[in-house]
Write an enzyme that holds these catalytic residues in place. Structure first.
Site, short mmCIF file in Angstrom:
data_model
loop_
_atom_site.label_atom_id
_atom_site.label_comp_id
_atom_site.label_asym_id
_atom_site.label_seq_id
_atom_site.Cartn_x
_atom_site.Cartn_y
_atom_site.Cartn_z
N HIS A 63 0.87 -1.18 0.00
CA HIS A 63 0.00 0.00 0.00
C HIS A 63 0.90 1.23 0.00
O HIS A 63 1.66 1.43 0.94
CB HIS A 63 -0.90 -0.01 1.23
CG HIS A 63 -1.83 -1.18 1.28
ND1 HIS A 63 -3.10 -1.15 0.75
CD2 HIS A 63 -1.67 -2.45 1.76
CE1 HIS A 63 -3.69 -2.33 0.92
NE2 HIS A 63 -2.83 -3.14 1.52
N LEU A 64 0.82 2.02 -1.07
CA LEU A 64 1.69 3.20 -1.16
C LEU A 64 0.96 4.49 -0.80
O LEU A 64 1.57 5.55 -0.75
CB LEU A 64 2.33 3.29 -2.56
CG LEU A 64 3.27 2.12 -2.89
CD1 LEU A 64 3.91 2.32 -4.26
CD2 LEU A 64 4.34 1.93 -1.83
N ASP A 305 2.32 -7.04 2.39
CA ASP A 305 1.14 -6.26 2.77
C ASP A 305 1.57 -5.00 3.52
O ASP A 305 0.98 -4.60 4.52
CB ASP A 305 0.15 -7.09 3.62
CG ASP A 305 -1.19 -6.38 3.80
OD1 ASP A 305 -1.43 -5.35 3.14
OD2 ASP A 305 -2.01 -6.88 4.60
ZN LIG Z 1 -5.84 -7.01 2.46
#
Ligand SMILES: [Zn+2]
Length: 425
Positions: A63-64, A305
């Site tokens: 996730h950026l 993640d």
């Molecule tokens: Zn997830």
């Protein structure tokens, strides 16, 4: 620009290669060294004695936070964290603001990614706004450059909608990645449903909430004859379901994150919000089954993640804190330490395979190998280097990790993208 990486143990699972040797880079590509460009024939030499020379590692689940949440992470800072963790290619998730559900947002991300020091590939949303009600324009997303579709962070509950998403994805040739969570079963659960949730009075997130959706995905992958990949598998039953389905040839796969094997739910007993993630830390028997799944090939991909959050967001009551931890800079060290050294679950070549050729095959991208002529994306790894995690030194903008101060064995020491060193220890 030429480079010569000398005397390393070259592990390139895509070409079934594992030998000590030299690797040549010319003009950003891997070459055999016979025709280094004459203009600049004196190559930079790197001594890789006792190091692993691997294809640049791929993390297909990060996730950026851009667009929309740049106080947690930006595409550039997330890319620096990736480089520091040994990753040359990362796939960013669509739970941004706006959600990555339109070609315009995908184009924005790809432009921003041009300034990043590693390859950043966008994934697109399955449903508009990740609301699970109406499909996103999957064909246009693919044309805009997504390598996969997923509603990660959320899970489509409507099985008919999910079926149509998989059928569209098959038509346009992208895999479907899924965050497996049944909302009715999980409710407002924040930790694994078991001893600690009962003792601490926290709402439980039962294994079944994941397993039901893994089963759904197996049935739909079978019915649509297309690849569905189950993200961050945490529950023992999910591994058993995947094993059985994969034996039958169903196009289904799964990935495991380091925290789900490094920790169990007893880590939450002092309400540390850096141990709050979704899916939650599970019980000992789940960890044992995940390790079995990694050992026998049921699980074929490893990922982080990576989910950065600012300190003020995590410094609240357990119930109210956001899910997720940063992972890019501890991931390789944790997996080397736990899977290769401590538990002896797998050997080094298999670990490299799970970080390179396997995710590249799933995403159908030209990465994850040291084949001649390919972009020189390379990770140098010292598998025996002992080091201590120091969150204050992270390249990521966020520090939300339960692993600060952990002593680990093995880490990346140099990350090369397109023939250029983008990070070195
Ligand atoms: Zn997830």
């Amino acid at each position: 620009m030429n480079m010569l990486i000398r005397n390393g143990r070259i592990i390139d699972p895509a070409n079934k290669r594992d030998e000590v040797g030299d690797l040549f880079i010319d003009d950003g590509k891997i070459t055999d060294g016979s025709q280094l460009s004459t203009l600049n024939s004196q190559p930079d030499e790197i001594d890789a004695t006792n190091l692993i020379v691997a294809p640049g590692l791929i993390d297909l689940h990060v996730h950026l936070r851009e667009p929309g949440f740049a106080w947690k992470e930006t595409i550039e800072s997330g890319a620096r964290a990736a480089a520091a963790g040994g990753f040359t290619t990362i796939v960013c998730m669509p739970n941004t603001s706006p959600a990555s559900d339109s070609p315009a947002t995908i184009t924005w991300i790809r432009r921003a990614a041009e300034r990043a020091c590693v390859n950043v590939l966008p994934s697109g949303a399955i449903s508009k706004g990740l609301m699970g009600e109406e499909l996103a324009p999957i064909g246009s997303l693919k044309q805009a450059g997504v390598v996969a579709i997923t509603d990660d962070g959320r899970c489509i509950q409507n099985n008919e909608l999910m079926r149509r998403a998989i059928e569209y994805a098959r038509m346009v040739g992208v895999p479907v990645l899924d965050h497996c969570q049944d909302y009715n079963l999980v409710g407002n659960g924040v930790v694994h449903e078991g001893y600690w949730s009962t003792l601490l009075g926290l709402p439980g997130w039962p294994r079944t909430g994941e397993e039901v959706i893994v089963m759904r995905n197996i049935l739909l992958a079978d019915c649509c004859d297309h690849h569905v990949h189950c993200q961050h598998v945490s529950a023992a039953g999910s591994v058993r379901l995947l094993r059985e389905a994969r034996r039958r040839g169903v196009k289904i796969s799964g990935e495991v994150c380091p925290h789900h094997i490094a920790l169990t739910d007893d880590a939450i007993q002092d309400f540390d919000t850096n141990c709050k993630m979704n899916p939650p830390l599970r019980a000992k028997e789940d960890v044992a089954t995940l390790l079995e799944g990694i050992a026998d090939g049921t699980i074929e991909i490893l990922c982080s993640d990576h989910a950065p959050h600012a300190q003020f967001e995590k410094e609240v009551e357990f119930d109210a804190a956001p899910f997720g931890i940063v992972g890019l800079e501890t991931e390789l060290g944790l997996f080397l330490d736990l899977l290769v050294h401590k538990n002896k679950t797998i050997e080094l070549p298999r670990l490299i395979e799970m970080f390179t050729v396997n995710p590249a095959r799933l995403l159908q991208i030209e990465a994850g190998t040291l084949s001649l002529g390919r972009a020189a994306d390379i990770t140098l790894i010292d598998p025996d280097l002992e080091w201590t995690v120091d969150a204050s030194k992270f390249q990521s903008m966020s520090r939300n990790t339960p692993f600060d101060g952990w002593k680990l064995k093995g880490r990346a020491v140099r990350t090369i993208v397109g023939g250029k060193t983008v990070w070195a220890l």
